[in-house]
Design a protein around this motif. Structure first.
Motif, PDB file in Angstrom:
ATOM      1  N   LEU A   9      41.474  10.848  52.575  1.00 30.27           N
ATOM      2  CA  LEU A   9      40.962  11.438  51.350  1.00 30.27           C
ATOM      3  C   LEU A   9      41.964  11.263  50.211  1.00 30.27           C
ATOM      4  CD1 LEU A   9      38.795  13.031  49.888  1.00 30.27           C
ATOM      5  CD2 LEU A   9      39.931  15.133  50.656  1.00 30.27           C
ATOM      6  N   ALA A  10      43.236  11.428  50.501  1.00 28.42           N
ATOM      7  CA  ALA A  10      44.273  11.249  49.485  1.00 28.42           C
ATOM      8  C   ALA A  10      44.314   9.808  49.007  1.00 28.42           C
ATOM      9  CB  ALA A  10      45.631  11.667  50.040  1.00 28.42           C
ATOM     10  N   ASP A  11      44.149   8.871  49.916  1.00 31.32           N
ATOM     11  CA  ASP A  11      44.110   7.465  49.523  1.00 31.32           C
ATOM     12  C   ASP A  11      42.896   7.177  48.651  1.00 31.32           C
ATOM     13  OD1 ASP A  11      46.411   6.944  50.934  1.00 31.32           O
ATOM     14  OD2 ASP A  11      45.355   6.190  52.715  1.00 31.32           O
ATOM     15  N   PHE A  12      41.761   7.761  49.009  1.00 33.58           N
ATOM     16  CA  PHE A  12      40.544   7.567  48.229  1.00 33.58           C
ATOM     17  C   PHE A  12      40.713   8.113  46.808  1.00 33.58           C
ATOM     18  CE2 PHE A  12      36.392   9.207  46.801  1.00 33.58           C
ATOM     19  CZ  PHE A  12      35.707   7.997  46.715  1.00 33.58           C
ATOM     20  N   VAL A  13      41.276   9.289  46.687  1.00 30.01           N
ATOM     21  CA  VAL A  13      41.503   9.897  45.373  1.00 30.01           C
ATOM     22  C   VAL A  13      42.515   9.087  44.579  1.00 30.01           C
ATOM     23  CG1 VAL A  13      42.401  11.944  44.193  1.00 30.01           C
ATOM     24  CG2 VAL A  13      40.813  12.204  46.103  1.00 30.01           C
ATOM     25  N   ALA A  14      43.527   8.563  45.244  1.00 34.93           N
ATOM     26  CA  ALA A  14      44.538   7.764  44.561  1.00 34.93           C
ATOM     27  C   ALA A  14      43.947   6.472  43.998  1.00 34.93           C
ATOM     28  CB  ALA A  14      45.685   7.443  45.515  1.00 34.93           C
ATOM     29  N   ILE A  15      42.930   5.959  44.640  1.00 33.68           N
ATOM     30  CA  ILE A  15      42.247   4.756  44.140  1.00 33.68           C
ATOM     31  C   ILE A  15      41.213   5.133  43.084  1.00 33.68           C
ATOM     32  CG2 ILE A  15      40.649   2.914  44.783  1.00 33.68           C
ATOM     33  CD1 ILE A  15      42.094   2.854  47.507  1.00 33.68           C
ATOM     34  N   LEU A  16      40.544   6.247  43.262  1.00 35.56           N
ATOM     35  CA  LEU A  16      39.453   6.643  42.374  1.00 35.56           C
ATOM     36  C   LEU A  16      39.936   7.075  40.990  1.00 35.56           C
ATOM     37  CD1 LEU A  16      36.393   7.041  42.293  1.00 35.56           C
ATOM     38  CD2 LEU A  16      36.780   9.411  43.001  1.00 35.56           C
ATOM     39  N   ILE A  17      41.021   7.789  40.905  1.00 41.84           N
ATOM     40  CA  ILE A  17      41.498   8.307  39.615  1.00 41.84           C
ATOM     41  C   ILE A  17      41.833   7.185  38.633  1.00 41.84           C
ATOM     42  CG2 ILE A  17      43.381   9.577  38.502  1.00 41.84           C
ATOM     43  CD1 ILE A  17      43.180  11.582  40.798  1.00 41.84           C
ATOM     44  N   PRO A  18      42.581   6.158  39.003  1.00 43.74           N
ATOM     45  CA  PRO A  18      42.819   5.081  38.027  1.00 43.74           C
ATOM     46  C   PRO A  18      41.535   4.374  37.598  1.00 43.74           C
ATOM     47  CG  PRO A  18      44.385   4.926  39.819  1.00 43.74           C
ATOM     48  CD  PRO A  18      43.384   5.960  40.208  1.00 43.74           C
ATOM     49  N   TYR A  19      40.574   4.244  38.491  1.00 42.37           N
ATOM     50  CA  TYR A  19      39.307   3.613  38.136  1.00 42.37           C
ATOM     51  C   TYR A  19      38.562   4.463  37.106  1.00 42.37           C
ATOM     52  CZ  TYR A  19      34.861   1.238  38.427  1.00 42.37           C
ATOM     53  OH  TYR A  19      33.721   0.564  38.108  1.00 42.37           O
ATOM     54  N   ILE A  20      38.559   5.764  37.295  1.00 44.20           N
ATOM     55  CA  ILE A  20      37.915   6.654  36.331  1.00 44.20           C
ATOM     56  C   ILE A  20      38.597   6.564  34.973  1.00 44.20           C
ATOM     57  CG2 ILE A  20      37.503   9.093  35.776  1.00 44.20           C
ATOM     58  CD1 ILE A  20      36.982   9.540  38.774  1.00 44.20           C
ATOM     59  N   VAL A  21      39.912   6.475  34.967  1.00 41.61           N
ATOM     60  CA  VAL A  21      40.650   6.335  33.702  1.00 41.61           C
ATOM     61  C   VAL A  21      40.261   5.038  33.004  1.00 41.61           C
ATOM     62  CG1 VAL A  21      42.954   6.015  32.711  1.00 41.61           C
ATOM     63  CG2 VAL A  21      42.569   7.786  34.424  1.00 41.61           C
ATOM     64  N   VAL A  22      40.152   3.953  33.735  1.00 45.91           N
ATOM     65  CA  VAL A  22      39.757   2.666  33.143  1.00 45.91           C
ATOM     66  C   VAL A  22      38.327   2.744  32.607  1.00 45.91           C
ATOM     67  CG1 VAL A  22      39.249   0.254  33.698  1.00 45.91           C
ATOM     68  CG2 VAL A  22      41.374   1.292  34.484  1.00 45.91           C
ATOM     69  N   VAL A  23      37.441   3.401  33.331  1.00 46.17           N
ATOM     70  CA  VAL A  23      36.057   3.553  32.873  1.00 46.17           C
ATOM     71  C   VAL A  23      36.028   4.320  31.557  1.00 46.17           C
ATOM     72  CG1 VAL A  23      33.870   4.723  33.372  1.00 46.17           C
ATOM     73  CG2 VAL A  23      34.984   3.333  35.124  1.00 46.17           C
ATOM     74  N   ILE A  24      36.808   5.362  31.446  1.00 43.99           N
ATOM     75  CA  ILE A  24      36.840   6.148  30.217  1.00 43.99           C
ATOM     76  C   ILE A  24      37.441   5.346  29.074  1.00 43.99           C
ATOM     77  CG2 ILE A  24      37.911   8.157  29.122  1.00 43.99           C
ATOM     78  CD1 ILE A  24      37.559   9.592  31.842  1.00 43.99           C
ATOM     79  N   ILE A  25      38.540   4.642  29.346  1.00 38.72           N
ATOM     80  CA  ILE A  25      39.228   3.882  28.299  1.00 38.72           C
ATOM     81  C   ILE A  25      38.360   2.737  27.766  1.00 38.72           C
ATOM     82  CG2 ILE A  25      41.160   2.294  27.902  1.00 38.72           C
ATOM     83  CD1 ILE A  25      42.846   4.112  29.668  1.00 38.72           C
ATOM     84  N   THR A  26      37.565   2.125  28.608  1.00 40.99           N
ATOM     85  CA  THR A  26      36.729   1.010  28.151  1.00 40.99           C
ATOM     86  C   THR A  26      35.306   1.427  27.811  1.00 40.99           C
ATOM     87  OG1 THR A  26      36.150   0.432  30.427  1.00 40.99           O
ATOM     88  CG2 THR A  26      38.029  -0.712  29.448  1.00 40.99           C
ATOM     89  N   GLY A  27      34.790   2.430  28.492  1.00 42.45           N
ATOM     90  CA  GLY A  27      33.401   2.813  28.308  1.00 42.45           C
ATOM     91  C   GLY A  27      33.107   3.519  27.001  1.00 42.45           C
ATOM     92  N   ILE A  28      33.951   4.448  26.614  1.00 43.09           N
ATOM     93  CA  ILE A  28      33.700   5.218  25.393  1.00 43.09           C
ATOM     94  C   ILE A  28      33.739   4.328  24.147  1.00 43.09           C
ATOM     95  CG2 ILE A  28      34.590   7.074  23.922  1.00 43.09           C
ATOM     96  CD1 ILE A  28      35.281   8.557  26.536  1.00 43.09           C
ATOM     97  N   PRO A  29      34.762   3.479  23.968  1.00 42.07           N
ATOM     98  CA  PRO A  29      34.717   2.588  22.795  1.00 42.07           C
ATOM     99  C   PRO A  29      33.536   1.623  22.829  1.00 42.07           C
ATOM    100  CG  PRO A  29      36.929   2.662  23.700  1.00 42.07           C
ATOM    101  CD  PRO A  29      36.038   3.368  24.665  1.00 42.07           C
ATOM    102  N   ALA A  30      33.177   1.148  24.005  1.00 43.62           N
ATOM    103  CA  ALA A  30      32.032   0.236  24.105  1.00 43.62           C
ATOM    104  C   ALA A  30      30.743   0.946  23.700  1.00 43.62           C
ATOM    105  CB  ALA A  30      31.922  -0.317  25.520  1.00 43.62           C
ATOM    106  N   LEU A  31      30.592   2.208  24.092  1.00 44.58           N
ATOM    107  CA  LEU A  31      29.417   2.980  23.678  1.00 44.58           C
ATOM    108  C   LEU A  31      29.332   3.074  22.158  1.00 44.58           C
ATOM    109  CD1 LEU A  31      29.449   5.971  26.187  1.00 44.58           C
ATOM    110  CD2 LEU A  31      27.635   4.290  25.915  1.00 44.58           C
ATOM    111  N   ARG A  32      30.444   3.348  21.532  1.00 44.22           N
ATOM    112  CA  ARG A  32      30.456   3.497  20.067  1.00 44.22           C
ATOM    113  C   ARG A  32      30.186   2.166  19.380  1.00 44.22           C
ATOM    114  NH1 ARG A  32      33.425   8.098  17.489  1.00 44.22           N
ATOM    115  NH2 ARG A  32      33.108   6.638  15.801  1.00 44.22           N
ATOM    116  N   ILE A  33      30.780   1.092  19.882  1.00 43.24           N
ATOM    117  CA  ILE A  33      30.594  -0.221  19.252  1.00 43.24           C
ATOM    118  C   ILE A  33      29.140  -0.660  19.355  1.00 43.24           C
ATOM    119  CG2 ILE A  33      31.142  -2.674  19.461  1.00 43.24           C
ATOM    120  CD1 ILE A  33      34.018  -1.781  20.225  1.00 43.24           C
ATOM    121  N   PHE A  34      28.550  -0.552  20.531  1.00 41.37           N
ATOM    122  CA  PHE A  34      27.159  -0.973  20.684  1.00 41.37           C
ATOM    123  C   PHE A  34      26.223  -0.091  19.872  1.00 41.37           C
ATOM    124  CE2 PHE A  34      28.538  -3.334  24.522  1.00 41.37           C
ATOM    125  CZ  PHE A  34      28.030  -4.559  24.142  1.00 41.37           C
ATOM    126  N   GLY A  35      26.540   1.196  19.745  1.00 42.15           N
ATOM    127  CA  GLY A  35      25.739   2.071  18.905  1.00 42.15           C
ATOM    128  C   GLY A  35      25.798   1.652  17.444  1.00 42.15           C
TER     129      GLY A  35
END
Length: 76
Positions: A9-35
Motif C-alpha cells: 500500500l505504501a508503494d502504491f501511494v508513493a507512485i500515486l501521489i506524484p501522478y496526481i501532482v502531474v495531473v493537477i499541474i498539466t490538467g488545470i492549465p489545459a482546462l483553462r486554455i481549451f476553454g
C-alpha cells in the motif's frame, strides 16, 4: 493485515501521489486554455496522458485563437 500488505500500500501511494501532482499541474492549465479557445474542455484529458500532451500542443499551435480572429476582423 500483515506487514507485506502495508508495504504494498505504501508503494502504491508513493507512485500515486506524484501522478496526481502531474495531473493537477498539466490538467488545470489545459482546462483553462481549451476553454479560452472555445474548444471542449474534454480535450484537456489528453494533456494528462503520456504522449497525448504532444497532440494537445499541436492542436493548440494550429488552432485559430480568438484574439487572432478579432485582429483579422478589424483589418480594413
Amino acid at each position: 493485515m500483515d506487514s507485506a500488505d502495508t508495504v504494498d500500500l505504501a508503494d502504491f501511494v508513493a507512485i500515486l501521489i506524484p501522478y496526481i501532482v502531474v495531473v493537477i499541474i498539466t490538467g488545470i492549465p489545459a482546462l483553462r486554455i481549451f476553454g479560452r479557445l472555445g474548444l471542449s474542455r474534454a480535450w484537456a484529458l489528453l494533456a494528462i496522458i503520456p504522449l497525448g500532451n504532444i497532440l494537445v500542443i499541436w492542436i493548440i499551435a494550429y488552432k485559430c485563437w480568438p484574439v487572432e480572429e478579432l485582429t483579422k476582423a478589424q483589418r480594413p
